[in-house]
Motif scaffolding. Structure first.
Motif, short mmCIF file in Angstrom:
data_model
loop_
_atom_site.label_atom_id
_atom_site.label_comp_id
_atom_site.label_asym_id
_atom_site.label_seq_id
_atom_site.Cartn_x
_atom_site.Cartn_y
_atom_site.Cartn_z
N HIS A 1 106.37 39.02 71.41
CA HIS A 1 105.19 38.33 72.18
C HIS A 1 104.32 37.70 71.02
O HIS A 1 104.18 38.46 69.75
N SER A 2 103.35 36.67 71.44
CA SER A 2 102.34 36.13 70.56
C SER A 2 101.00 36.86 70.72
O SER A 2 100.83 37.76 71.27
N ASP A 3 100.35 36.55 69.78
CA ASP A 3 98.57 36.76 69.74
C ASP A 3 98.29 36.29 71.27
O ASP A 3 98.73 35.08 71.65
N ALA A 4 97.33 36.74 71.84
CA ALA A 4 96.50 35.92 72.74
C ALA A 4 95.75 34.77 72.43
O ALA A 4 95.30 34.92 71.47
N TYR A 5 95.87 33.69 73.05
CA TYR A 5 95.24 32.58 72.74
C TYR A 5 94.55 31.80 73.87
O TYR A 5 95.28 32.05 75.04
N ASP A 6 93.82 31.03 73.52
CA ASP A 6 93.32 30.17 74.77
C ASP A 6 93.86 28.74 75.16
O ASP A 6 94.21 27.90 74.07
N VAL A 7 94.18 28.46 76.48
CA VAL A 7 94.72 27.11 76.61
C VAL A 7 93.95 26.64 77.79
O VAL A 7 94.07 27.31 78.98
N ASN A 8 92.99 25.73 77.82
CA ASN A 8 92.18 25.19 78.50
C ASN A 8 91.51 26.39 79.48
O ASN A 8 91.31 26.19 80.38
N GLY A 9 90.71 27.05 78.63
CA GLY A 9 90.07 28.20 79.30
C GLY A 9 90.63 29.33 79.70
O GLY A 9 90.07 30.14 80.30
N THR A 10 92.00 29.61 79.81
CA THR A 10 92.89 30.68 80.20
C THR A 10 93.48 31.25 79.04
O THR A 10 94.17 30.61 78.16
N GLU A 11 93.27 32.81 79.16
CA GLU A 11 93.88 33.49 77.86
C GLU A 11 95.57 33.38 78.35
O GLU A 11 95.90 33.57 79.57
N THR A 12 96.13 33.11 77.35
CA THR A 12 97.63 32.96 77.06
C THR A 12 98.42 33.86 76.31
O THR A 12 97.80 33.86 75.13
N VAL A 13 99.83 34.35 76.64
CA VAL A 13 100.54 35.08 75.78
C VAL A 13 101.80 34.45 75.81
O VAL A 13 102.44 34.36 77.03
N LYS A 14 102.66 33.85 74.82
CA LYS A 14 103.95 33.59 74.98
C LYS A 14 104.87 34.85 74.57
O LYS A 14 104.48 35.65 73.62
N VAL A 15 105.76 34.93 75.73
CA VAL A 15 106.38 35.94 75.51
C VAL A 15 108.11 35.63 75.20
O VAL A 15 108.41 34.42 76.15
N TYR A 16 109.03 35.97 74.38
CA TYR A 16 109.99 35.29 73.66
C TYR A 16 111.04 36.15 73.99
O TYR A 16 111.18 37.50 73.69
N PHE A 17 112.40 35.85 74.74
CA PHE A 17 113.53 36.61 75.01
C PHE A 17 114.52 36.04 74.04
O PHE A 17 114.71 34.68 74.30
N GLU A 18 115.35 36.74 73.48
CA GLU A 18 116.60 36.29 72.65
C GLU A 18 117.53 37.58 72.99
O GLU A 18 117.41 38.54 72.61
N GLN A 19 118.82 37.01 72.97
CA GLN A 19 119.86 37.86 73.33
C GLN A 19 120.74 37.38 72.66
O GLN A 19 121.57 36.43 72.60
N PRO A 20 121.68 38.46 71.90
CA PRO A 20 122.68 37.91 70.91
C PRO A 20 124.12 37.70 71.80
O PRO A 20 124.23 38.53 72.65
N VAL A 21 124.69 36.57 71.81
CA VAL A 21 126.04 36.30 72.23
C VAL A 21 126.83 35.92 71.32
O VAL A 21 126.52 35.58 70.14
N TYR A 22 128.22 35.95 71.55
CA TYR A 22 129.27 35.38 70.69
C TYR A 22 129.05 34.05 70.53
O TYR A 22 128.57 33.12 71.21
N GLY A 23 128.70 33.69 69.00
CA GLY A 23 128.46 32.42 68.43
C GLY A 23 127.04 31.86 68.37
O GLY A 23 126.71 30.89 68.11
N GLY A 24 125.90 32.75 68.76
CA GLY A 24 124.76 32.64 68.69
C GLY A 24 123.80 33.51 69.36
O GLY A 24 123.85 34.71 69.53
N PHE A 25 122.85 32.94 70.11
CA PHE A 25 121.88 33.47 71.05
C PHE A 25 121.49 32.75 72.17
O PHE A 25 121.54 31.59 72.13
N HIS A 26 121.18 33.62 73.33
CA HIS A 26 120.43 32.87 74.33
C HIS A 26 119.07 33.14 74.32
O HIS A 26 118.55 34.22 73.70
N SER A 27 118.23 32.24 74.62
CA SER A 27 116.79 32.39 74.50
C SER A 27 115.91 31.68 75.43
O SER A 27 116.47 30.95 76.23
N ALA A 28 114.60 32.51 75.67
CA ALA A 28 113.66 31.69 76.79
C ALA A 28 112.26 32.13 76.35
O ALA A 28 112.01 33.17 75.73
N GLU A 29 111.31 31.07 76.65
CA GLU A 29 109.82 31.39 76.46
C GLU A 29 109.31 31.66 77.90
O GLU A 29 109.56 30.63 78.72
N CYS A 30 108.44 32.38 78.07
CA CYS A 30 107.68 32.78 79.24
C CYS A 30 106.35 32.85 78.99
O CYS A 30 106.07 33.78 78.02
#
Length: 92
Positions: free
Chosen positions: A16-45
């Protein structure tokens, strides 16, 4: 900066990221990364909206599973994001 949070039973890393402000809303980016054959699956929430972005390789069912997990721990992640990650919050 991104901080490690947990490795899930399917080897997916959650960070996860630090908490930061986006248009007056406290926001945190959470990143998911899963190893798979030949690379990774990934996503941000983004908390608190649970908006998914940059999804690569994960199915809709996997994202539903990760979102349910995230909803159960979001309050912890947000608090850690405010404190600078687990190690800083634990004074390590």
């Amino acid at each position: 900066m991104m901080y490690p949070f947990m490795t899930l039973d399917d080897k997916t890393e959650v960070v996860h990221s630090d908490a930061y402000d986006v248009n007056g809303t406290e926001t945190v980016k959470v990143y998911f990364e899963q190893p798979v054959y030949g690379g990774f699956h990934s996503a941000e929430c983004y908390l608190p909206s649970y908006e998914w972005k940059q999804v690569e390789g994960f199915s809709a069912e996997e994202l539903e599973k990760y979102e349910a997990y995230l909803k159960s721990v979001a309050h912890i992640i947000i608090e850690l994001a405010r404190e600078g990650g687990f190690d800083h919050a634990a004074n390590l």
